[in-house]
Motif scaffolding. Structure first.
Motif, PDB file in Angstrom:
ATOM      1  N   ASP A 126       0.821  -1.204   0.000  1.00 54.31           N
ATOM      2  CA  ASP A 126       0.000   0.000   0.000  1.00 54.31           C
ATOM      3  C   ASP A 126       0.859   1.259   0.000  1.00 54.31           C
ATOM      4  N   PHE A 127       1.951   1.227   0.760  1.00 54.02           N
ATOM      5  CA  PHE A 127       2.867   2.362   0.823  1.00 54.02           C
ATOM      6  C   PHE A 127       3.514   2.626  -0.533  1.00 54.02           C
ATOM      7  N   ASN A 128       3.887   1.576  -1.240  1.00 58.09           N
ATOM      8  CA  ASN A 128       4.524   1.719  -2.554  1.00 58.09           C
ATOM      9  C   ASN A 128       3.563   2.310  -3.582  1.00 58.09           C
ATOM     10  N   LYS A 129       2.275   1.983  -3.447  1.00 60.62           N
ATOM     11  CA  LYS A 129       1.300   2.485  -4.407  1.00 60.62           C
ATOM     12  C   LYS A 129       0.926   3.937  -4.133  1.00 60.62           C
ATOM     13  N   SER A 130       1.133   4.380  -2.903  1.00 62.27           N
ATOM     14  CA  SER A 130       0.756   5.740  -2.539  1.00 62.27           C
ATOM     15  C   SER A 130       1.822   6.743  -2.983  1.00 62.27           C
ATOM     16  N   LYS A 131       1.459   8.014  -2.948  1.00 67.03           N
ATOM     17  CA  LYS A 131       2.391   9.076  -3.284  1.00 67.03           C
ATOM     18  C   LYS A 131       3.159   9.580  -2.060  1.00 67.03           C
ATOM     19  N   GLU A 132       2.888   8.993  -0.916  1.00 70.78           N
ATOM     20  CA  GLU A 132       3.577   9.386   0.306  1.00 70.78           C
ATOM     21  C   GLU A 132       5.049   9.020   0.231  1.00 70.78           C
ATOM     22  N   ILE A 133       5.880   9.858   0.857  1.00 75.49           N
ATOM     23  CA  ILE A 133       7.303   9.532   0.921  1.00 75.49           C
ATOM     24  C   ILE A 133       7.710   9.109   2.332  1.00 75.49           C
ATOM     25  N   TYR A 134       6.806   9.299   3.291  1.00 78.47           N
ATOM     26  CA  TYR A 134       7.065   8.786   4.645  1.00 78.47           C
ATOM     27  C   TYR A 134       5.722   8.478   5.300  1.00 78.47           C
ATOM     28  N   ARG A 135       5.770   7.642   6.309  1.00 71.25           N
ATOM     29  CA  ARG A 135       4.544   7.226   6.990  1.00 71.25           C
ATOM     30  C   ARG A 135       4.882   6.808   8.412  1.00 71.25           C
ATOM     31  N   LEU A 136       3.981   7.165   9.363  1.00 70.40           N
ATOM     32  CA  LEU A 136       4.113   6.705  10.744  1.00 70.40           C
ATOM     33  C   LEU A 136       3.483   5.320  10.824  1.00 70.40           C
ATOM     34  N   MET A 137       4.313   4.324  11.077  1.00 67.98           N
ATOM     35  CA  MET A 137       3.847   2.944  11.010  1.00 67.98           C
ATOM     36  C   MET A 137       2.914   2.575  12.148  1.00 67.98           C
ATOM     37  N   ASP A 138       3.017   3.253  13.316  1.00 60.46           N
ATOM     38  CA  ASP A 138       2.213   2.885  14.478  1.00 60.46           C
ATOM     39  C   ASP A 138       0.912   3.674  14.564  1.00 60.46           C
ATOM     40  N   ASN A 139       0.563   4.425  13.488  1.00 60.59           N
ATOM     41  CA  ASN A 139      -0.678   5.186  13.525  1.00 60.59           C
ATOM     42  C   ASN A 139      -1.897   4.294  13.338  1.00 60.59           C
ATOM     43  N   ARG A 140      -1.743   3.241  12.568  1.00 59.72           N
ATOM     44  CA  ARG A 140      -2.888   2.400  12.235  1.00 59.72           C
ATOM     45  C   ARG A 140      -3.182   1.376  13.319  1.00 59.72           C
ATOM     46  N   GLN A 141      -2.167   0.878  13.953  1.00 68.19           N
ATOM     47  CA  GLN A 141      -2.343  -0.114  15.003  1.00 68.19           C
ATOM     48  C   GLN A 141      -1.085  -0.136  15.858  1.00 68.19           C
ATOM     49  N   GLU A 142      -1.184  -0.823  16.986  1.00 68.68           N
ATOM     50  CA  GLU A 142      -0.019  -0.928  17.856  1.00 68.68           C
ATOM     51  C   GLU A 142       1.066  -1.728  17.142  1.00 68.68           C
ATOM     52  N   LEU A 143       2.275  -1.195  17.109  1.00 64.59           N
ATOM     53  CA  LEU A 143       3.383  -1.846  16.424  1.00 64.59           C
ATOM     54  C   LEU A 143       4.161  -2.699  17.418  1.00 64.59           C
ATOM     55  N   THR A 144       4.370  -3.965  17.055  1.00 63.65           N
ATOM     56  CA  THR A 144       5.090  -4.896  17.918  1.00 63.65           C
ATOM     57  C   THR A 144       6.337  -5.373  17.201  1.00 63.65           C
ATOM     58  N   CYS A 145       7.472  -5.287  17.871  1.00 70.97           N
ATOM     59  CA  CYS A 145       8.743  -5.750  17.301  1.00 70.97           C
ATOM     60  C   CYS A 145       9.263  -6.938  18.095  1.00 70.97           C
ATOM     61  N   LEU A 146      10.290  -7.597  17.517  1.00 69.09           N
ATOM     62  CA  LEU A 146      10.813  -8.840  18.084  1.00 69.09           C
ATOM     63  C   LEU A 146      12.317  -8.721  18.303  1.00 69.09           C
ATOM     64  N   ARG A 147      12.770  -9.023  19.525  1.00 72.31           N
ATOM     65  CA  ARG A 147      14.192  -9.007  19.834  1.00 72.31           C
ATOM     66  C   ARG A 147      14.835 -10.345  19.441  1.00 72.31           C
ATOM     67  N   LYS A 148      16.150 -10.363  19.497  1.00 70.04           N
ATOM     68  CA  LYS A 148      16.893 -11.577  19.166  1.00 70.04           C
ATOM     69  C   LYS A 148      16.521 -12.710  20.104  1.00 70.04           C
ATOM     70  N   ASP A 149      16.267 -12.405  21.385  1.00 70.10           N
ATOM     71  CA  ASP A 149      15.947 -13.446  22.359  1.00 70.10           C
ATOM     72  C   ASP A 149      14.502 -13.912  22.286  1.00 70.10           C
ATOM     73  N   GLY A 150      13.735 -13.376  21.330  1.00 73.46           N
ATOM     74  CA  GLY A 150      12.361 -13.823  21.137  1.00 73.46           C
ATOM     75  C   GLY A 150      11.316 -13.025  21.886  1.00 73.46           C
ATOM     76  N   THR A 151      11.730 -12.059  22.697  1.00 74.42           N
ATOM     77  CA  THR A 151      10.758 -11.240  23.422  1.00 74.42           C
ATOM     78  C   THR A 151      10.203 -10.151  22.508  1.00 74.42           C
ATOM     79  N   GLU A 152       8.943  -9.819  22.725  1.00 68.46           N
ATOM     80  CA  GLU A 152       8.283  -8.779  21.954  1.00 68.46           C
ATOM     81  C   GLU A 152       8.232  -7.490  22.759  1.00 68.46           C
TER      82      GLU A 152
END
Length: 359
Positions: A126-152
């Motif tokens: 969706d980002f590639n199709k849009s004309k936006e050049i930047y976007r806040l990724m956590d605006n739409r939903q809570e963003l969860t990332c993953l560490r090397k040890d498997g914790t979120e």
């Protein structure tokens, strides 16, 4: 020196002599050629030096940029059009627990839980199709990332894109907001606990006020009967005085309980006024004796000036009585000894005025 020309194998004028072809050049031509070769070599050396200087400057800029990115507290990651990680700064190493060499050339999806991969790809598309050049990724939903040890962990992130040779390159900035999330959660729990405590306080006040008012009304009623000696003499004037004191103290305590009850009702949002047509003469007559107990102690003169033609007033009896009592008792409390308090009630056309004055 004699001026005779001799053939030499150098580029020069082509002449014909004795039916043979020779390439001739004067001594001056050789000198010019050497000077040209020297100038060319010097220009080449100068160009090489300038290229070396520019290369050094570029390398210094790259090193400075890397140092700046490494000093940033956020994770700064770049990825190509296939979402393959191209750079991974020190902040990213600290947040995710990976070393740069461990994730280079890997998919950026190694930094997020598998359950989010499909959703992430849809967002990228969706980002590639849009004309936006930047976007806040956590605006739409809570963003969860993953560490090397498997914790979120919860994160705030932004992504930007720019084209390189017709293909998008992504730059992602990620912040670990675990502390912020924990603080917000603690605040939410604290507010919930405060609301529960407030509700418990309100319920307690309402219950206790009700339980106290019932026996107080009985005490006031019995003491009033005793003070008036309705069933016969008490046998001593002191008993009559004590009965009046009991009535006065009970009435004062009842006023305080009523105030508390009113507060709890207001907080619960369940205040209900029972309005009716009330004779103002009657309400004032009920309030005056209670104020008199206060004025006697300080030798305050209390006078009433009530018009004989007062209309009825449409109001809640207890609320109106409490308003008058609060103002009158405050006047008695803050009026100095031998002062004066007056209560005046008048009616003019459709206006009704109740006026309380004190020294």
């Amino acid at each position: 020196k004699s001026g005779k020309r001799i053939p030499v194998p150098l580029s020069g004028a082509l002449i014909q002599e004795n039916n043979q072809d020779f390439i001739w050049s004067s001594v001056e031509d050789i000198s010019d050629l050497k000077e040209a070769q020297h100038n060319l070599q010097r220009a080449n050396d100068d160009l090489e030096n300038r290229v070396l200087e520019r290369t050094t400057e570029l390398q210094t800029l790259q090193n400075n940029l890397k140092n700046i990115l490494d000093l940033a507290p956020e994770a700064i990651i770049t990825a190509d059009s296939r979402l393959t990680i191209q750079s991974f700064n020190t902040g990213a190493e600290r947040i995710f627990g990976f070393k740069e060499e461990e994730v280079l050339k890997q998919s950026i999806e190694v930094l997020m839980p598998k359950r989010l991969h499909e959703t992430h790809r849809k967002h990228v598309e969706d980002f590639n199709k849009s004309k936006e050049i930047y976007r806040l990724m956590d605006n739409r939903q809570e963003l969860t990332c993953l560490r090397k040890d498997g914790t979120e962990f919860p994160a705030a992130a932004s992504v930007s894109k720019h084209d390189v040779d017709g293909a998008p390159v992504y730059t992602v900035m990620i912040q670990d907001v675990t502390a912020r999330w924990q603080a917000a959660e603690s605040l939410r729990l604290a507010l919930a606990e405060a609301e529960r405590a407030s509700q418990a306080k309100t319920d307690f006040l309402a219950t206790m006020s009700h339980e106290l008012r019932t026996p107080l009304n009985a005490i006031i009623g019995f003491s009033e009967t005793m003070a008036s000696e309705y069933f016969g003499a008490l046998g001593s004037d002191r008993y009559v005085e004590y009965a009046q004191d009991i009535k006065s103290s009970g009435q004062h305590l009842l006023n305080l309980i009523n105030d508390i009850l009113d507060l709890s009702v207001i907080e619960s949002g369940k205040r209900h006024l029972e309005k009716e047509q009330l004779p103002l003469h009657e309400i004032i007559a009920e309030c005056a004796p209670m104020v008199t107990e206060f004025t006697k102690q300080k030798e305050i003169v209390f006078t009433e000036n009530i018009s004989e033609k007062l209309p009825n007033i449409y109001a809640d009896r207890r609320a109106l009585k409490q308003i008058l009592l609060n103002i009158l008792i405050n006047a008695a409390k803050f009026t100095p000894k031998n002062g004066e308090i007056s209560l005046t009630a008048t009616a003019r056309n459709t206006d009704l005025a109740i006026e309380i004055c004190d020294t």
